[in-house]
Motif scaffolding. Structure first.
Motif, PDB file in Angstrom:
ATOM      1  N   UNK A 179       0.793  -1.351   0.028  1.00 35.07           N
ATOM      2  CA  UNK A 179      -0.315  -0.053   0.065  1.00 35.07           C
ATOM      3  C   UNK A 179       1.036   1.111  -0.004  1.00 35.07           C
ATOM      4  N   UNK A 180       0.432   2.318  -0.443  1.00 33.64           N
ATOM      5  CA  UNK A 180       0.923   3.531  -0.437  1.00 33.64           C
ATOM      6  C   UNK A 180      -0.173   4.891  -0.029  1.00 33.64           C
ATOM      7  N   UNK A 181       0.297   5.534   1.042  1.00 32.85           N
ATOM      8  CA  UNK A 181      -0.807   6.656   1.317  1.00 32.85           C
ATOM      9  C   UNK A 181       0.279   7.963   1.009  1.00 32.85           C
ATOM     10  N   UNK A 182      -0.548   8.966   0.561  1.00 29.96           N
ATOM     11  CA  UNK A 182       0.240  10.245   0.239  1.00 29.96           C
ATOM     12  C   UNK A 182      -0.308  11.047   1.647  1.00 29.96           C
ATOM     13  N   UNK A 183       0.599  11.112   2.528  1.00 39.01           N
ATOM     14  CA  UNK A 183       0.357  11.607   3.722  1.00 39.01           C
ATOM     15  C   UNK A 183       0.109  13.074   3.729  1.00 39.01           C
ATOM     16  N   UNK A 184       0.837  13.852   2.866  1.00 35.60           N
ATOM     17  CA  UNK A 184       0.540  15.297   3.002  1.00 35.60           C
ATOM     18  C   UNK A 184       0.898  15.980   1.625  1.00 35.60           C
ATOM     19  N   UNK A 185       0.657  17.070   1.260  1.00 35.57           N
ATOM     20  CA  UNK A 185       1.201  17.782   0.097  1.00 35.57           C
ATOM     21  C   UNK A 185       1.124  19.249   0.664  1.00 35.57           C
ATOM     22  N   UNK A 186       2.332  19.860   0.169  1.00 33.87           N
ATOM     23  CA  UNK A 186       2.493  21.333   0.314  1.00 33.87           C
ATOM     24  C   UNK A 186       3.107  22.108  -0.693  1.00 33.87           C
ATOM     25  N   UNK A 187       2.493  23.117  -1.208  1.00 33.66           N
ATOM     26  CA  UNK A 187       3.171  23.817  -2.416  1.00 33.66           C
ATOM     27  C   UNK A 187       2.761  25.190  -2.429  1.00 33.66           C
ATOM     28  N   UNK A 188       3.859  25.932  -3.015  1.00 31.74           N
ATOM     29  CA  UNK A 188       3.735  27.428  -3.239  1.00 31.74           C
ATOM     30  C   UNK A 188       3.747  28.099  -1.925  1.00 31.74           C
ATOM     31  N   UNK A 189       2.999  29.255  -1.662  1.00 29.89           N
ATOM     32  CA  UNK A 189       3.031  30.222  -0.625  1.00 29.89           C
ATOM     33  C   UNK A 189       2.685  29.289   0.589  1.00 29.89           C
ATOM     34  N   UNK A 190       3.270  29.829   1.801  1.00 25.46           N
ATOM     35  CA  UNK A 190       2.787  28.953   2.958  1.00 25.46           C
ATOM     36  C   UNK A 190       1.559  29.314   3.373  1.00 25.46           C
ATOM     37  N   UNK A 191       0.835  28.571   4.074  1.00 30.30           N
ATOM     38  CA  UNK A 191      -0.621  28.802   4.609  1.00 30.30           C
ATOM     39  C   UNK A 191      -0.566  30.126   5.570  1.00 30.30           C
ATOM     40  N   UNK A 192      -1.510  30.934   5.314  1.00 33.58           N
ATOM     41  CA  UNK A 192      -1.708  32.246   6.153  1.00 33.58           C
ATOM     42  C   UNK A 192      -1.927  31.681   7.590  1.00 33.58           C
ATOM     43  N   UNK A 193      -1.421  32.619   8.794  1.00 37.06           N
ATOM     44  CA  UNK A 193      -1.953  32.425   9.993  1.00 37.06           C
ATOM     45  C   UNK A 193      -3.366  32.258  10.091  1.00 37.06           C
ATOM     46  N   UNK A 194      -3.881  31.407  11.208  1.00 39.83           N
ATOM     47  CA  UNK A 194      -5.267  31.076  11.471  1.00 39.83           C
ATOM     48  C   UNK A 194      -5.855  32.814  11.856  1.00 39.83           C
ATOM     49  N   UNK A 195      -6.809  33.095  11.258  1.00 36.75           N
ATOM     50  CA  UNK A 195      -7.559  34.134  11.296  1.00 36.75           C
ATOM     51  C   UNK A 195      -6.953  35.350  10.519  1.00 36.75           C
ATOM     52  N   UNK A 196      -6.065  35.208   9.611  1.00 36.10           N
ATOM     53  CA  UNK A 196      -5.719  36.217   8.819  1.00 36.10           C
ATOM     54  C   UNK A 196      -6.802  36.408   7.726  1.00 36.10           C
ATOM     55  N   UNK A 197      -6.837  37.840   7.407  1.00 29.81           N
ATOM     56  CA  UNK A 197      -7.647  38.161   6.418  1.00 29.81           C
ATOM     57  C   UNK A 197      -6.736  38.482   4.996  1.00 29.81           C
ATOM     58  N   UNK A 198      -5.516  38.431   5.279  1.00 33.66           N
ATOM     59  CA  UNK A 198      -4.863  38.906   4.026  1.00 33.66           C
ATOM     60  C   UNK A 198      -4.734  37.954   2.758  1.00 33.66           C
ATOM     61  N   UNK A 199      -4.752  38.532   1.719  1.00 37.40           N
ATOM     62  CA  UNK A 199      -4.916  37.892   0.357  1.00 37.40           C
ATOM     63  C   UNK A 199      -3.320  37.213  -0.021  1.00 37.40           C
ATOM     64  N   UNK A 200      -3.320  36.100  -0.658  1.00 31.81           N
ATOM     65  CA  UNK A 200      -2.017  35.654  -1.207  1.00 31.81           C
ATOM     66  C   UNK A 200      -1.392  36.726  -2.145  1.00 31.81           C
ATOM     67  N   UNK A 201      -0.354  36.461  -2.515  1.00 23.67           N
ATOM     68  CA  UNK A 201       0.528  37.289  -3.103  1.00 23.67           C
ATOM     69  C   UNK A 201       0.373  36.195  -4.675  1.00 23.67           C
ATOM     70  N   UNK A 202       0.209  36.980  -5.940  1.00 24.39           N
ATOM     71  CA  UNK A 202       0.290  36.205  -7.133  1.00 24.39           C
ATOM     72  C   UNK A 202       1.652  35.942  -7.656  1.00 24.39           C
TER      73      UNK A 202
END
Length: 423
Positions: free
Chosen positions: A260-283
């Motif tokens: 078996x194979x499980x894809x445990x996680x995936x992360x790409x591009x900009x980091x996730x914003x902090x919880x509660x942030x209302x800022x938009x990501x950069x393009x």
């Protein structure tokens, strides 16, 4: 004629319940590793009062160990003064996070009819309590026993066991000239003997791109798109191939008798914003993307072949995709292990199950690893099984519970094993 050993465990049913509840009420959460010393001190005080020699061992320098969250282990030993083998009961004392969906207090140790509820009740404080009661009953009813008995409560099994059994094994605590038989009371259920587990290889795969403005993506190179091609290759070719590989190991559930194979996680591009942030990501075009792979392999497979297979898959993607670049990094690996059915501890446990439950023992292999891997590979001790109360599918679930009768029956089995091997 009533067996005094079996009767003694029945007489200690209230003590068994109380011990399991006390252990559950110590919230030994991992991560981060809370209250490890408290649970070790609790068990040490109980056993020292009965004449055991107890060591409290901090796994200094092990992964996760820190002054804020030290990795404490307890190893208790009692000797008969007569030559003989050593039987060791090893339980991990750490538990996973609580999670959501509970209808009971996760650390209340609530008793409701035949069930004790709480995080770690099944995995594996019920098994730890059963082993302690089994040993106490054996010592109370068998004055002329021989050899030695050990009980350990160890850290970090839920995160690999490197601050627990691995640390102790590296220091000789599971050397075959010191310990001859090991029972790990993991929740495989009271009628099953777990002989071992599948192998595991964790790896991180990263695809590389080039950052650019999101309005002109043609000036960049998206690492996320490259990873999409990897995921497509896994989905279309690797998964179907793994489904064709099966094992002769009696893995439970049956679906886990294949690779078996499980894809445990995936992360790409900009980091996730902090919880509660209302800022938009950069393009931006993503210049990196990572996945973590959890590959479970069979005793019929070699880990070198498993790794080569993954690299060959990535090379195929690279050969047909312009600009594709990747790196792959090993995180950790564990070889499959399986104790022989004719090993002394297996034979004794099978006979005890038939005596207590009136049925033939079932032999199984775990789909995931547990601390037998360190006892086998580092300690070089092959005479090791997992046997304990509880249902494996309840582990890590909300409203986790262990049955009182299951604990009592498992304690009887463990006590009879002691009598067979040491009396």
């Amino acid at each position: 004629m009533t067996d005094a050993l079996i009767q003694t465990i029945d007489d200690r049913r209230t003590a068994l319940i109380g011990l399991a509840q006390d252990l559950i009420r110590i919230p030994t959460l991992n991560p981060p590793g809370r209250n490890y010393r408290e649970i070790c001190d609790y068990l040490a005080a109980r056993l020292m009062a009965q004449g055991w020699t107890v060591e409290l061992i901090r796994a200094t320098g092990a992964p996760g160990d820190s002054d804020a969250f030290p990795r404490w282990n307890m190893v208790a030993r009692i000797d008969s003064g007569r030559a003989g083998d050593c039987v060791h009961f090893n339980s991990h004392h750490d538990v996973v996070e609580v999670g959501h969906g509970w209808t009971r207090d996760p650390f209340g140790g609530e008793l409701d009819r035949d069930r004790i509820y709480g995080r770690g009740a099944c995995d594996m404080k019920g098994g730890l309590a059963a082993s302690v009661i089994a040993v106490e009953a054996f010592l109370a009813t068998t004055p002329d026993w021989r050899g030695s008995i050990e009980i350990s409560a160890t850290a970090d099994e839920e995160s690999g066991g490197y601050g627990g059994v691995a640390y102790l094994a590296e220091r000789g605590y599971f050397a075959p000239d010191r310990v001859q038989h090991v029972i790990i009371p993991e929740p495989l259920h009271k009628d099953r003997i777990c002989l071992g587990h599948r192998g595991v290889w964790w790896a991180e795969v990263e695809t590389h791109g080039r950052i650019a403005h999101g309005s002109m993506p043609f000036l960049g190179d998206s690492a996320i798109r490259h990873m999409g091609a990897v995921l497509e290759e896994i989905e279309d070719h690797l998964y179907p191939m793994l489904e064709t590989r099966t094992t002769a190991m009696p893995v439970v559930p049956p679906q886990a008798r294949q690779s078996t194979l499980n894809i445990n996680s995936i992360h790409g591009g900009e980091p996730e914003p902090p919880e509660g942030s209302t800022a938009l990501p950069a393009p931006c075009v993503a210049d990196r993307c990572r996945i973590v792979l959890d590959r479970r392999f069979l005793i019929e497979e070699a880990v070198e072949e498993v790794k080569a297979e993954m690299r060959a898959m990535l090379d195929r993607v690279q050969a047909r995709r312009p600009g594709f670049r990747y790196t792959i990094r090993d995180l950790f690996e564990v070889q499959p292990v399986m104790t022989d059915r004719d090993a002394p501890v297996v034979r004794s446990t099978a006979a005890a199950i038939e005596r207590v439950l009136g049925q033939v023992a079932d032999y199984v292999v775990s789909p995931g690893t547990y601390d037998q891997k360190h006892i086998d590979r580092i300690g070089r001790l092959k005479n090791c099984i997992a046997y304990g109360p509880g249902l494996l599918h309840l582990a890590h679930q909300p409203d986790e519970w262990v049955g009182v009768q299951d604990m009592a029956d498992s304690a009887k089995v463990m006590a009879l094993v002691l009598r067979d091997l040491l009396a």
